[in-house]
Design a protein around this motif. Structure first.
Motif, short mmCIF file in Angstrom:
data_model
loop_
_atom_site.label_atom_id
_atom_site.label_comp_id
_atom_site.label_asym_id
_atom_site.label_seq_id
_atom_site.Cartn_x
_atom_site.Cartn_y
_atom_site.Cartn_z
N GLY A 50 -0.19 0.95 -18.12
CA GLY A 50 -0.90 2.17 -18.51
C GLY A 50 -1.96 2.54 -17.49
O GLY A 50 -1.82 2.27 -16.29
N ASN A 51 -3.02 3.15 -17.99
CA ASN A 51 -4.07 3.65 -17.09
C ASN A 51 -4.82 2.55 -16.36
O ASN A 51 -5.41 2.80 -15.31
CB ASN A 51 -5.06 4.51 -17.88
CG ASN A 51 -4.45 5.81 -18.34
OD1 ASN A 51 -3.48 6.28 -17.74
ND2 ASN A 51 -4.99 6.38 -19.41
N LEU A 52 -4.87 1.36 -16.91
CA LEU A 52 -5.63 0.27 -16.29
C LEU A 52 -4.78 -0.64 -15.40
O LEU A 52 -5.26 -1.66 -14.93
CB LEU A 52 -6.33 -0.56 -17.37
CG LEU A 52 -7.41 0.16 -18.15
CD1 LEU A 52 -7.99 -0.74 -19.23
CD2 LEU A 52 -8.50 0.65 -17.22
N LEU B 53 0.82 -1.21 0.00
CA LEU B 53 0.00 0.00 0.00
C LEU B 53 0.86 1.26 0.00
O LEU B 53 0.52 2.24 -0.67
CB LEU B 53 -0.95 -0.01 1.20
CG LEU B 53 -2.08 -1.03 1.12
CD1 LEU B 53 -2.86 -1.07 2.43
CD2 LEU B 53 -3.00 -0.76 -0.05
N VAL B 54 1.97 1.23 0.73
CA VAL B 54 2.88 2.39 0.73
C VAL B 54 3.48 2.58 -0.67
O VAL B 54 3.57 3.71 -1.17
CB VAL B 54 3.99 2.21 1.79
CG1 VAL B 54 5.10 3.24 1.62
CG2 VAL B 54 3.40 2.30 3.19
N ILE B 55 3.87 1.49 -1.31
CA ILE B 55 4.41 1.57 -2.67
C ILE B 55 3.35 2.12 -3.62
O ILE B 55 3.63 2.99 -4.46
CB ILE B 55 4.91 0.19 -3.15
CG1 ILE B 55 6.14 -0.24 -2.36
CG2 ILE B 55 5.21 0.19 -4.64
CD1 ILE B 55 6.50 -1.70 -2.54
N TRP B 56 2.13 1.63 -3.49
CA TRP B 56 1.04 2.00 -4.38
C TRP B 56 0.62 3.47 -4.19
O TRP B 56 0.46 4.21 -5.14
CB TRP B 56 -0.15 1.08 -4.12
CG TRP B 56 -1.25 1.12 -5.13
CD1 TRP B 56 -1.32 1.88 -6.26
CD2 TRP B 56 -2.44 0.35 -5.11
NE1 TRP B 56 -2.49 1.62 -6.93
CE2 TRP B 56 -3.19 0.68 -6.25
CE3 TRP B 56 -2.95 -0.59 -4.22
CZ2 TRP B 56 -4.43 0.11 -6.53
CZ3 TRP B 56 -4.17 -1.16 -4.51
CH2 TRP B 56 -4.91 -0.82 -5.64
N GLY C 166 2.88 -12.51 -9.12
CA GLY C 166 3.65 -11.48 -8.44
C GLY C 166 4.84 -11.00 -9.25
O GLY C 166 5.17 -9.81 -9.26
N GLU C 167 5.48 -11.92 -9.95
CA GLU C 167 6.65 -11.56 -10.74
C GLU C 167 6.27 -10.85 -12.05
O GLU C 167 7.00 -9.98 -12.52
CB GLU C 167 7.48 -12.80 -11.07
CG GLU C 167 8.27 -13.32 -9.89
CD GLU C 167 9.35 -12.36 -9.43
OE1 GLU C 167 10.01 -11.74 -10.29
OE2 GLU C 167 9.52 -12.23 -8.22
N LEU C 168 5.15 -11.23 -12.64
CA LEU C 168 4.78 -10.69 -13.94
C LEU C 168 3.84 -9.50 -13.88
O LEU C 168 3.54 -8.91 -14.92
CB LEU C 168 4.13 -11.79 -14.80
CG LEU C 168 5.01 -12.98 -15.16
CD1 LEU C 168 4.22 -13.98 -15.98
CD2 LEU C 168 6.26 -12.53 -15.90
N GLN C 169 3.37 -9.13 -12.70
CA GLN C 169 2.33 -8.10 -12.63
C GLN C 169 2.76 -6.75 -13.17
O GLN C 169 1.94 -5.97 -13.61
CB GLN C 169 1.81 -7.97 -11.19
CG GLN C 169 2.81 -7.41 -10.23
CD GLN C 169 2.22 -6.35 -9.35
OE1 GLN C 169 1.13 -5.88 -9.58
NE2 GLN C 169 2.97 -5.97 -8.35
N PHE C 170 4.05 -6.46 -13.16
CA PHE C 170 4.53 -5.17 -13.67
C PHE C 170 4.29 -5.03 -15.17
O PHE C 170 4.16 -3.93 -15.68
CB PHE C 170 6.03 -4.99 -13.38
CG PHE C 170 6.33 -4.86 -11.93
CD1 PHE C 170 5.93 -3.75 -11.21
CD2 PHE C 170 7.01 -5.86 -11.27
CE1 PHE C 170 6.20 -3.63 -9.87
CE2 PHE C 170 7.31 -5.75 -9.92
CZ PHE C 170 6.89 -4.64 -9.21
N LEU D 233 -5.98 -2.07 -12.00
CA LEU D 233 -6.75 -3.31 -11.91
C LEU D 233 -5.85 -4.49 -11.56
O LEU D 233 -6.21 -5.34 -10.73
CB LEU D 233 -7.47 -3.60 -13.23
CG LEU D 233 -8.61 -2.66 -13.60
CD1 LEU D 233 -9.06 -2.91 -15.03
CD2 LEU D 233 -9.75 -2.83 -12.62
N ILE D 234 -4.68 -4.55 -12.16
CA ILE D 234 -3.72 -5.61 -11.85
C ILE D 234 -3.24 -5.46 -10.42
O ILE D 234 -3.09 -6.46 -9.70
CB ILE D 234 -2.54 -5.57 -12.85
CG1 ILE D 234 -3.04 -5.80 -14.28
CG2 ILE D 234 -1.48 -6.58 -12.48
CD1 ILE D 234 -3.76 -7.13 -14.49
N GLN D 235 -2.99 -4.23 -9.98
CA GLN D 235 -2.55 -4.01 -8.61
C GLN D 235 -3.62 -4.45 -7.62
O GLN D 235 -3.30 -5.06 -6.59
CB GLN D 235 -2.21 -2.52 -8.39
CG GLN D 235 -0.97 -2.10 -9.12
CD GLN D 235 -0.75 -0.60 -9.07
OE1 GLN D 235 -1.70 0.18 -9.18
NE2 GLN D 235 0.50 -0.20 -8.91
N ALA D 236 -4.88 -4.18 -7.93
CA ALA D 236 -5.97 -4.61 -7.05
C ALA D 236 -6.08 -6.14 -7.02
O ALA D 236 -6.28 -6.74 -5.96
CB ALA D 236 -7.29 -3.98 -7.49
#
Length: 133
Positions: free
Chosen positions: A86-88, A22-25, A77-81, A91-94
């Motif tokens: 972009g703008n969406l 959450l701090v990173i986000w 976790g490894e591929l989420q970046f 959604l991946i972070q959530a």
């Protein structure tokens, strides 16, 4: 005893990963390596708990589910970046957040069920010893 210790470790590591995530986000800080370390602890804890569950009768399916979930969690976790850049990407972070919380809950559920089953196996022995007296 091992199941309870794993539950505590996964709970604490999950809380740390959640707060750091959450701090990173929110604050856009560079604590990703520490966050990934705690996430790896959660994943390994789930994996170990799932392997323990494979040894218990009545837990084998949950053990297999946990192993598959741990593998998916590690890959996600490894591929989420690289997903939906972009703008969406939020959604991946959530989804990443929900997947991590799911791993903590699954580890806790498997551990609680395992401990309950082990207590159930111990009771008949104690009852049979009492009836012999």
């Amino acid at each position: 005893m091992t199941a309870r210790i794993l539950q505590i470790i996964v709970g604490l590591a999950g809380l740390c990963a959640l707060v750091l995530g959450l701090v990173i986000w929110i604050a856009n800080t560079d604590l990703t390596d520490i966050h990934m370390f705690f996430g790896l602890l959660v994943t390994l804890g789930l994996l170990v708990m799932s392997i323990i569950a494979l040894t218990a009768r009545g837990q084998r399916i949950w053990g297999m589910v946990g192993i598959v979930y741990a593998i998916i969690l590690l890959i996600f976790g490894e591929l989420q970046f690289n997903l939906l850049v972009g703008n969406l990407h939020w959604l991946i972070q959530a989804l990443h957040l929900l997947a991590g919380i799911g791993a903590i809950v699954l580890t806790s559920a498997i551990g609680a069920r395992y401990r309950t089953l082990k207590r159930g196996e111990a009771k008949p022995e104690a009852a049979s010893q009492v009836s012999r007296l």
